[in-house]
Design an enzyme around this catalytic site. Structure first.
Site, short mmCIF file in Angstrom:
data_model
loop_
_atom_site.label_atom_id
_atom_site.label_comp_id
_atom_site.label_asym_id
_atom_site.label_seq_id
_atom_site.Cartn_x
_atom_site.Cartn_y
_atom_site.Cartn_z
N LYS A 76 41.44 62.92 95.42
CA LYS A 76 42.61 63.80 95.34
C LYS A 76 42.64 64.47 93.96
CE LYS A 76 47.66 63.94 95.64
NZ LYS A 76 47.95 64.37 94.26
N SER B 168 44.20 60.25 92.64
CA SER B 168 44.96 61.06 91.71
C SER B 168 44.84 60.55 90.27
CB SER B 168 46.42 61.10 92.17
OG SER B 168 47.16 62.09 91.49
N ASP C 208 33.12 60.03 82.28
CA ASP C 208 32.57 61.22 81.63
C ASP C 208 32.18 60.97 80.19
OD1 ASP C 208 32.88 62.60 83.95
OD2 ASP C 208 34.41 64.00 83.22
#
Length: 548
Positions: A315, A290, A301
């Site tokens: 998740k 999460s 990223d």
């Protein structure tokens, strides 16, 4: 599961069908099926051959209905709301002690620094016999846990059994507001690498990480390890705050998309960063989920840090809580979240269950490729893939049994009453003589278990019987079983490294609490060692992140 779904089945069916109806028809179907459910419940309650508990019956129906959606959409009745609030806020009224059940004993496994348990003389290893005047042997685990907590300012007493003391000891405390730290430890590993262990994402997680980072930079940190291993996540906004420490203001961190337009949100960094240049290594494993995955995925990223370890949990779902009648609550999944490149890392596709109700992973053929800022390829649909994969050392079944049955815990408790406190946690080593004492101490203990090899041999034997080969192979199988049994006589020596590591962490935690247990584990931690190597090797760090 089929039995549990019988009661709310009509309501579950209508939830699927409602997606294909207009608003007016949807409201009619909802009203109709709620009426069916109510009348069914009344008839069962009135006519069923045995007495039924209406609370249990309805709770079973609610839980089964929500379980058909995903594991994160849950009903929280009034008597569980306080525990739910504790998980989300990291705060509760108590004395600052953690307990665990070992067999039929409830023992203190950790004392939180600076709170009533420590100041009042409670010790790790104490066995709790009574809370106030109620004997724990007559209470369930849930009941005893509730008794430990309570309104801030109220008194509570514990009667404990302690090694070396003949009679039980009664200790008095006053409950206070306990705040569980999101950062249980930060410090330097090596002369110039900062280490920050982030265990939760409750309120102030971002602030705690920032304070740790600033303090460690003042000590000369030239790189930082952010340890998210085993972190199950928490508040999304705190994940944004933590990434903001390393990313400029105005950068996209995460977006959420749901059925309702109000749940389609973009979260950007709002503040000036703490440091956009310091090299970062993020540690993850299968227990990182999460909000942990948001932090790791966002930094990945933007090529802002190297991610090391195992693939994360996967998740990619967002939950919110909604108030219900009678002070109960609903925690419901409202959206999926996406990292800055646009990838959703949710690994299980709850929206497309198999015919038998099971849930499958998103197949590789449906996973999409995305590009990081520096042009590296990353994928969605399967958790966060680390940039540097590190195969974890799996605990041997023997080690697991010794921990679960409390033998490691009990030996550590006895050890500290016979030895003086070591000078520091990092340099503590259990001597060979001490380990031999552990082996001697274990001689009369029952810790039988089946090794992986024994499980495999058992399956082999069963298949041989099915295929009518067992009589031909019986002698060889028995010979192997005998050799395994002979080898297991030396198992405490064979797996000394694993067992000794747990013993050292358990012993040091008695002297230096949670921080000590973390510090003494550094010398065995392969992921931390690899992260230090990567941060010290600038060319390798740049190569991994494709920095030109």
């Amino acid at each position: 599961m089929k039995k549990r779904i019988l009661y709310p089945i009509a309501l579950v069916v209508v939830l699927v069908g409602l997606a294909f109806t207009g608003p007016a028809e949807r409201y009619f179907e909802i009203a109709k099926n709620l009426d069916i459910f109510a009348t069914l419940f009344k008839e069962v309650n009135a006519l069923y051959v045995d007495e039924v508990n209406p609370n249990t019956l309805v709770r079973t129906g609610i839980d089964a209905m929500l379980a058909s959606l995903d594991p994160y959409t849950n009903y929280i009745p009034e008597d569980e709301v306080e525990d739910f609030r504790t998980i989300n806020t990291g705060q509760y009224g108590g004395i600052g002690a953690v307990t665990r059940e070992i067999g039929n004993r409830t023992v203190v496994t950790m004392i939180m620094e600076g709170y009533g348990a420590q100041k009042g003389g409670l010790k790790i290893g104490d066995e709790v016999l009574k809370i106030d005047d109620l004997e724990l042997s007559k209470l369930s685990r849930e009941q005893s846990s509730q008794l430990m907590k309570g309104q801030v300012g109220t008194p509570v007493s514990l009667t404990v059994r302690r090694i070396g003391v003949e009679q039980p000891i009664k200790l008095d405390f006053k409950r206070e507001k306990i705040k569980v730290n999101n950062v249980p430890y930060f410090g330097m590993v090596g002369k110039d690498i900062a280490y920050i262990h982030l265990s939760d994402f409750t309120p102030d997680a971002g602030k705690e990480v920032r304070n740790a980072l600033v303090a460690l930079k003042e000590q000369g940190a030239q790189g930082v390890i952010l340890d998210l291993r085993g972190n199950p996540g928490g508040l999304l906004i705190e994940a944004v705050n933590i990434t903001n420490l390393f990313l400029p203001k105005g950068k996209m961190v995460v977006s959420t998309k749901g059925k309702i337009p109000e749940n389609n949100l973009n979260y950007e960094t709002l503040n000036n960063p703490t440091d956009t240049e310091i090299p970062v290594a993020v540690l993850i494993n299968r227990g990182s989920a999460s909000a942990s995955e948001i932090v790791a995925g966002t930094l990945q990223d933007y090529d802002r840090g190297v991610v090391l370890g195992e693939k994360s949990y996967g998740k990619g779902l967002v939950q919110v809580s909604r108030p219900l009648s009678y002070n109960s609550q609903l925690k419901v999944t409202t959206a999926k979240y996406y990292t800055p490149t646009g990838r959703c890392i949710q690994v299980l596709d709850y929206g497309h269950r198999r015919d038998d109700g099971s849930v499958g992973s998103i197949p590789d053929s449906l996973k999409k490729a995305f590009k990081t800022t520096n042009g590296r390829t990353v994928y969605d649909g399967g958790g966060i893939e680390p940039d540097v994969k590190i195969q974890p050392v799996e605990a041997h079944p023997l080690t697991q049994v010794l921990f679960e049955k409390g033998f490691i815990f009990d030996f550590a408790t006895q050890y500290v009453y016979k030895h003086q406190q070591p000078a520091d946690a990092r340099n503590f080593n259990l001597s060979d003589e001490d380990y031999q004492q552990f082996i001697t101490w274990m001689k009369d203990k029952n810790y039988s278990y089946k090794s992986y090899l024994e499980f495999g041999l058992q399956q082999f034997s069963e298949e041989a019987k099915k295929e009518k080969y067992y009589s031909d192979l019986k002698n060889q199988i028995e010979q192997i079983q005998a050799r395994i049994a002979e080898s297991k006589k030396n198992e405490l020596v064979m797996y000394k490294d694993q067992i000794k590591m747990l013993l050292e962490e358990e012993i040091v935690s008695r002297y230096f609490l949670e921080k000590g247990g973390i510090e003494t584990g550094f010398k065995h931690d392969q992921e931390v060692k690899k992260a230090i190597d990567v941060l010290h090797n600038a060319p390798q760090y740049k190569k991994i992140l494709n920095i030109q």
